[in-house]
Every structure is written in C-alpha cells, then in structure tokens.
Design a protein around this motif. Structure first.
Motif, PDB file in Angstrom:
ATOM      1  N   VAL A 267       0.841  -1.207   0.000  1.00 50.74           N
ATOM      2  CA  VAL A 267       0.000   0.000   0.000  1.00 50.74           C
ATOM      3  C   VAL A 267       0.871   1.250   0.000  1.00 50.74           C
ATOM      4  N   VAL A 268       1.946   1.227   0.782  1.00 54.61           N
ATOM      5  CA  VAL A 268       2.881   2.356   0.804  1.00 54.61           C
ATOM      6  C   VAL A 268       3.480   2.566  -0.585  1.00 54.61           C
ATOM      7  N   ALA A 269       3.908   1.471  -1.225  1.00 50.91           N
ATOM      8  CA  ALA A 269       4.500   1.571  -2.558  1.00 50.91           C
ATOM      9  C   ALA A 269       3.481   2.090  -3.572  1.00 50.91           C
ATOM     10  N   PHE A 270       2.241   1.613  -3.491  1.00 46.51           N
ATOM     11  CA  PHE A 270       1.168   2.072  -4.370  1.00 46.51           C
ATOM     12  C   PHE A 270       0.991   3.581  -4.242  1.00 46.51           C
ATOM     13  N   ALA A 271       0.848   4.060  -3.000  1.00 48.80           N
ATOM     14  CA  ALA A 271       0.629   5.487  -2.772  1.00 48.80           C
ATOM     15  C   ALA A 271       1.833   6.317  -3.217  1.00 48.80           C
ATOM     16  N   ALA A 272       3.039   5.809  -2.968  1.00 51.90           N
ATOM     17  CA  ALA A 272       4.241   6.537  -3.366  1.00 51.90           C
ATOM     18  C   ALA A 272       4.312   6.698  -4.876  1.00 51.90           C
TER      19      ALA A 272
END
Length: 344
Positions: A267-272
């Motif tokens: 999720v962090v990678a997606f948002a980044a």
C-alpha cells in the motif's frame, strides 16, 4: 573475514531459494501467457482465463509437489508486487479534470456499496469476509481489488475459495456489463459525458470499462477511463483503513491470529507511485514498464490462485454467494444512475 565467509553461504541459500520457487512460478507464468494469448486473439478476459486454466491444473500441487512453493510465492508476493505497481498508472490530475461532483459520486458509491454488501451478506447468511471482499471488488476495481483486499483479510479455510469465486464473479459480471451498460445508458437518455461517468463508476475491471466506453465514442471512452482510474486510486486508502480496523478488532487472546502490519508495504509503494507520478517524477518509459509489470504480476498471481483452488471446493459455493455479488453489482449501477439524475 567473517562477513566475507558468509557471502558464499548467502549466495548458495539464495540460489536454493530460487530453485525451489522456479517450478511453481514458471507454471503460473506460462498460464498467464496462455491467458493473455486467448485474450489478445479471441477477446476472452485474461483474468478469467488465467483463473480457469489454473483451476484445471490444480493437480500440479498433488504431493509430492515441487511446484507448491512457487505457486504460493506467486499467489502472495507477486500479487503484492502487482498491486503496488498499479499505482504507476494513476495520476492525481484525473481528480481535477472531472470535479467534486463526480468525486462525490464515486466515493459515495464505494461507501454505499460496502454498506449494502455487509447488510445483504447478513440477510443471506454469508460471512463478513466475503462481504468485504465482494463489495470492495465491485466498488473499486474488480479482480485487482479482490486480490489486494484478500491480502490483508484474516485467513480461514474458505479464503482461497472465496477469492477465486470473487475474481470469477466480478470478471464475468464485468464482461456482461461491458455489453449491457451502454444500452442501458442509451435507454435512460444519458448523454456522452454522463454515459462515460456511469460506465467508469460501475463496471468492475479497467479493460471492460475501456471496451464499453470507446464502443460509444472516444469522448465517452476517455471519460469512463478517467473515472475508473479515480476508483482504482481508492484502493490504497481502502486497504489501509481496512487494515487499521482489522488490527483493532483482532482478538488479542487468539494465539493463531496474527495482527496485520500497521501499513502494508504494498500500500505504501502504491501510494508513493501515485504521488511520484502525479509530480512528474516518474519518466514515461518507467511508468509504462511498471504498468506492464503490474499487469503480468497480477495475471500470474491470479493463475496461482486458480492452481491452488480445487474444483470440488469451487462447486461447493452456495447460491447465496452468487446472489450477493450479483446484488452488489446491480446496486452500484442503480446508485450511479440515481446520482447522475440528481447531479444533472
């Protein structure tokens, strides 16, 4: 000296790990290639084909199986990789193009569909896991959302079956919607802009949204695709909120219930990637590469889900589950039509 002596051991361990994963990953990758071939040449939904072919090859997991580790890796790790890279195709400029009324419609449809799915599941005697999985898939982005949501839901003996069923259901219903919804839009008198909003806000999978929208007109297709990407962008916030809720509700006294991480890495990678892409910090060639890799990772992952699904268990799916996902699909379509009439 000590560090130098451990490097060969680490290299050997990594090589052994790769050899252990290779058979299963290669099998799932070949299934993904076959599914994409069928999609490119015959118009069949690639996700659906990967799932069905995978289910037909469930026998590769019969013990003793060299493929089990790689299939599990594909179903879990490649799934998270695919969802994370999905963020590369989304730009926040899409929000500004359509304005707050459309954003309110899409957000309202998500919340309303989740509430409807939860209540309908209780009425039909289905569990909350299936309600969240199916309603989230219907409201956000079909099979991609199903896999992302399943990655953070607490697992039980029905988890694999429910995921396979949800992917099958949303893909099949999305294909039907691609054919039927443009006709519905014409029957109720929607103009090209409204039709694009309706298609983008209701059809589950991106490919079917594109197919339905551009079948009407280029303007409708572009509008539908933009609205759909706004829905896709809601995947990360939804999974994050779901994770926080699950962390708060896991019984601390249950030794077998592991709390999910506070913020899942994918999720962090997606948002980044969404933020970096919106700021223009991701070169077009890298964005295209990430989008393509995301597609293949998720296609391979759903092939693995199919391989792990026994047809016998798939046949045991109760009719109430079919009614649930069909009702959720009908609900979000009706919600969008009413909202469009209200917004004018």
């Amino acid at each position: 000296m000590g560090d130098a002596s451990t490097m060969p051991k680490r290299g050997a361990a990594l090589a052994g790990r790769i050899r252990g994963l290779a058979p299963g990953v290669l099998i799932c990758g070949l299934i993904a290639l076959a599914a994409q071939f069928l999609s490119d040449h015959y118009g069949a939904p690639a996700m659906l084909m990967a799932l069905l072919i995978g289910m037909a090859l469930n026998f590769v997991l019969d013990p003793p199986s060299r493929a089990a580790a790689g299939v599990g890796f594909s179903a879990k790790t490649l799934l998270r990789l695919g969802v994370a890279l999905l963020g590369a195709r989304i730009g926040l400029e899409a929000f500004a193009e359509l304005g707050w009324p459309v954003l309110a419609l899409v957000g309202g449809a998500l919340i309303a569909t989740l509430a409807f799915g939860y209540l309908a599941a209780r009425v039909l005697g289905r569990g909350w896991r299936l309600a969240v999985l199916s309603a989230g898939s219907v409201a956000i982005c079909g099979a991609s959302a199903a896999m992302a949501i399943a990655a953070v839901l607490p697992r039980n003996e029905f988890s694999e079956r429910n995921l396979a069923f949800t992917v099958f259901g949303v893909t099949l219903l999305s294909t039907v919607a691609m054919i039927v919804y443009p006709l519905v839009a014409a029957m109720v008198g929607l103009d090209e802009l409204q039709t694009g909003i309706f298609l983008g806000a209701t059809i589950h999978d991106v490919a079917q949204v594109v197919g339905a929208g551009f079948a009407v007109s280029d303007f409708t297709g572009e509008t539908a695709t933009t609205v759909k990407l706004i829905r896709v962008s809601m995947l990360a916030p939804f999974v994050l909120v779901l994770t926080l809720i699950l962390r708060a509700t896991v019984e601390p006294g249950d030794p077998n219930a592991a709390r999910p991480p506070l913020v899942p890495g994918f999720v962090v990678a997606f948002a980044a990637l969404v933020v970096l892409g919106s700021l223009g910090l991701v070169p077009p060639i890298l964005r295209e590469a990430a989008t393509a890799l995301s597609k293949w990772a998720m296609l391979t992952a759903i092939a693995a889900v199919g391989v792990k699904t026994e047809l016998r268990k798939f046949r045991e799916i109760p009719v109430q589950s079919v009614v649930l996902i069909s009702a959720e699909t009908l609900f979000i379509a009706c919600f969008a039509l009413v909202a469009l009439r209200f917004l004018g």
